[in-house]
Design a protein around this motif. Sequence first.
Motif, short mmCIF file in Angstrom:
data_model
loop_
_atom_site.label_atom_id
_atom_site.label_comp_id
_atom_site.label_asym_id
_atom_site.label_seq_id
_atom_site.Cartn_x
_atom_site.Cartn_y
_atom_site.Cartn_z
N GLU A 73 32.50 43.48 75.75
CA GLU A 73 31.16 43.99 75.99
C GLU A 73 30.77 45.06 74.97
O GLU A 73 29.68 45.01 74.38
CB GLU A 73 31.05 44.59 77.40
N ALA A 74 31.67 46.05 74.77
CA ALA A 74 31.30 47.20 73.94
C ALA A 74 31.24 46.83 72.47
O ALA A 74 30.35 47.27 71.75
CB ALA A 74 32.29 48.35 74.16
N ALA A 75 32.16 46.02 72.00
CA ALA A 75 32.20 45.73 70.57
C ALA A 75 31.34 44.51 70.20
O ALA A 75 30.72 44.48 69.15
CB ALA A 75 33.63 45.49 70.11
N MET A 76 31.32 43.51 71.07
CA MET A 76 30.63 42.26 70.74
C MET A 76 29.34 42.04 71.52
O MET A 76 28.60 41.11 71.26
CB MET A 76 31.58 41.07 70.99
N GLY A 77 29.10 42.85 72.54
CA GLY A 77 27.91 42.64 73.37
C GLY A 77 28.00 41.39 74.21
O GLY A 77 26.99 40.89 74.71
N ALA A 78 29.20 40.84 74.37
CA ALA A 78 29.38 39.62 75.16
C ALA A 78 29.97 39.99 76.52
O ALA A 78 31.14 40.41 76.60
CB ALA A 78 30.30 38.65 74.43
N PHE A 79 29.18 39.86 77.56
CA PHE A 79 29.60 40.30 78.88
C PHE A 79 30.48 39.28 79.59
O PHE A 79 30.29 38.08 79.44
CB PHE A 79 28.37 40.58 79.76
N VAL A 80 31.43 39.82 80.35
CA VAL A 80 32.25 39.00 81.23
C VAL A 80 32.03 39.54 82.64
O VAL A 80 32.37 40.69 82.93
CB VAL A 80 33.75 39.10 80.85
#
Length: 378
Positions: free
Chosen positions: A347-354
């Motif tokens: 989330e923090a580095a890639m903006g991809a939420f899990v």
Amino acid sequence: MSTQVRRNTLADGRDILFFQDEDSTAAPPAEDHRPAEPRPTGGQLRFDLLTGEWVAVATHRQSRTHLPAAAECPLCPSAPGRPTEIPVADYDVVVFENRFPSLGPSLGAVPADPRQKFAEAASESALTAPAHGRCEVVVFSSEHDGSFADLDPARARTVIDAWANRSRELAAQEGIEQVFVFENRGEEIGVTMNHPHGQIYAYPFVTPHTVITSARAEQHKRETGRPLLGDVLDFERGSGERMVLESAYFSAFVPFAARWPVEVHIVPHRQVLGLDELDDAERDDLAGIYPEVLRRIDNLYSTPTPYIAAWHQAPVNCADRSAEWMHLEITSPRRAESKLKFLAGSEAAMGAFVGDVSAEETAARLRAASPALEDGRR
Ligand SMILES: [Zn+2]
């Protein structure tokens, strides 16, 4: 029905506005007799070449008030011998310029993308701009304890009128590109004052999130002729699985691709671009459904749930006004009674939420959560 607003100026020159309930008993604004302290000089914007985003640097904010006790609270009414930020003995809703602003008090335009200037001659000055803009504090009540969820509909309506007034007036200020009305609630997400209040940021640029959502809304409008959020609203109301509440003029639902353990969007049924476009009936309706959604979120656990409530209004100078549709997004990182979701690598580095829970599950829990106060909790 119209909320009365009275204006005044604090000792150091900051604006303060008093919004009064229809049946207000609050005293008229009084003079601020504190000695006039110099205002902090404005911060800086630095441009991130890799993402195309402005980053505000406001080092003076390190000295701001942190979790004051009720007796030291700067948002409580003033008392003899104890002047606060609000120089009256009682008030309904007050808005004033933040003493420690991330943006402002200077106003003006900043370049949309200084990359080309940097490419011609690399320098720090090419990537720097004054942190123009304005930050305001919106105080919901003169009572130190409580929250937006506890406001009665008449007071919630006054707050909505204050938001609408500020959204309209700030959008008209020089260089302002976006007005963001929001509330951070809970120490877990960095709130530094417990007194019920929200904030408004008026930015001299369109925020990174809105750059993405506006572009997608414009593309959808071009391709289908329809506003994107209208299609989303139809989809969620048609499915019903993720609906939490529906009122005459608003729907509250957990979005299909919810990122947070608790996430609710409140969407007006009529396409409006900002809070100031809501009519009387819609504002009264919102003053009922919004606190009720918050009470349900609070009732998920035995203690108040930290949340961020974010009004997504159209940018001031958006390319296609017919594509925009204002809405509210409420999110909480709380995923269990004593557990918070932290933004880690993806989330923090890639903006991809899990996500940790399904949207349907969250919606069912919120539908079942009683909106009423239970055994004196909170
Ligand atoms: Zn207080």
